[in-house]
Design an enzyme around this catalytic site. Sequence first.
Site, short mmCIF file in Angstrom:
data_model
loop_
_atom_site.label_atom_id
_atom_site.label_comp_id
_atom_site.label_asym_id
_atom_site.label_seq_id
_atom_site.Cartn_x
_atom_site.Cartn_y
_atom_site.Cartn_z
N ASP A 259 141.49 89.51 89.25
CA ASP A 259 141.02 90.73 88.60
C ASP A 259 140.12 91.48 89.57
O ASP A 259 139.16 90.90 90.12
CB ASP A 259 140.26 90.39 87.32
N GLU B 29 148.37 92.16 75.98
CA GLU B 29 147.04 91.63 75.72
C GLU B 29 146.89 91.47 74.20
O GLU B 29 146.83 92.46 73.48
CB GLU B 29 145.97 92.56 76.29
#
Length: 298
Positions: free
Chosen positions: A27, A146
């Site tokens: 990330d 998600e």
Amino acid sequence: VFNFKRLPQIIISFSEMTNVRVIPRLDIKGPNLVKGIHLEGLRVMGKPEDFAQYYYEQGADELIYMDVVASLYERNSLHDIISKTAKRTFIPLTVGGGIRTIDDIKSVLRAGADKVSLNTAAIKNPVIIREASRKFGSSTIVVAIEAIKQPDGRYLAYIDNGREHTGIEVLSWARKAEELGAGELVVTSVDQEGTGLGYDIELTRLVAENVSIPVIAHGGPGSLKDFIRVLKEGKADALSVASILHYDYIKRFEHNMHNRSEGNIEFLKSNRTFQKISPASLGEIKQYLLSNSFECRH
């Protein structure tokens, strides 16, 4: 007439289909590798290029780069990092975050990415999945989901790094993404992500049993046993791994990181928040998979 010249390709393709891929996820916020819990509370950990190079050398099958704040600013700023990584590693690189148009996809592919991951853009404009898969090939287009479990037991899809509610049910969205041409799905449990409590087995199995394209499980592993569970019970095809690998990297190279301004490892050394995560290297993960009868490139 069977074309024997294609036999090596067929053998390779079959091997790739049956092998479990272990895919480090990095990330990115600005120039830094970050990590949080539930996709929030991001802490800077170091230079993503250093981690990526190490994972490549240790046998990563692919890499995922995710610009975790890109959707907030409607842009992807990973081009320099992509270019640097592509020159030093020779495994597939998936890039996501802030990619909203066909031109955006073309731009990151030109920078050195092999695949793109779409979430916000795909939900807001699903036709981009069809357009992109036709233009670049379905194997290039990954749809990221998600998911957050609701009080009534349903899983709903979220966007903007788990921040924005869509009201879209995960299974129906997964099926639609496949129909539109997605080559694979990355299924993230926002509830489990970064916690070390294990993958969401129910969520992963829900999607994997209802689509025919590969499902990459993401979010929550804290120990080697979690990988076996999500493969056996969750029916995942591949594993996305972050915290376990990042903390192992820092543990191994802590002596080289004290004088670096870009990494903050004090929160790791305190051993308070992350006591449920047992760091492990790629070699240890793959050896554990092999010992449990899961084939992988090792």
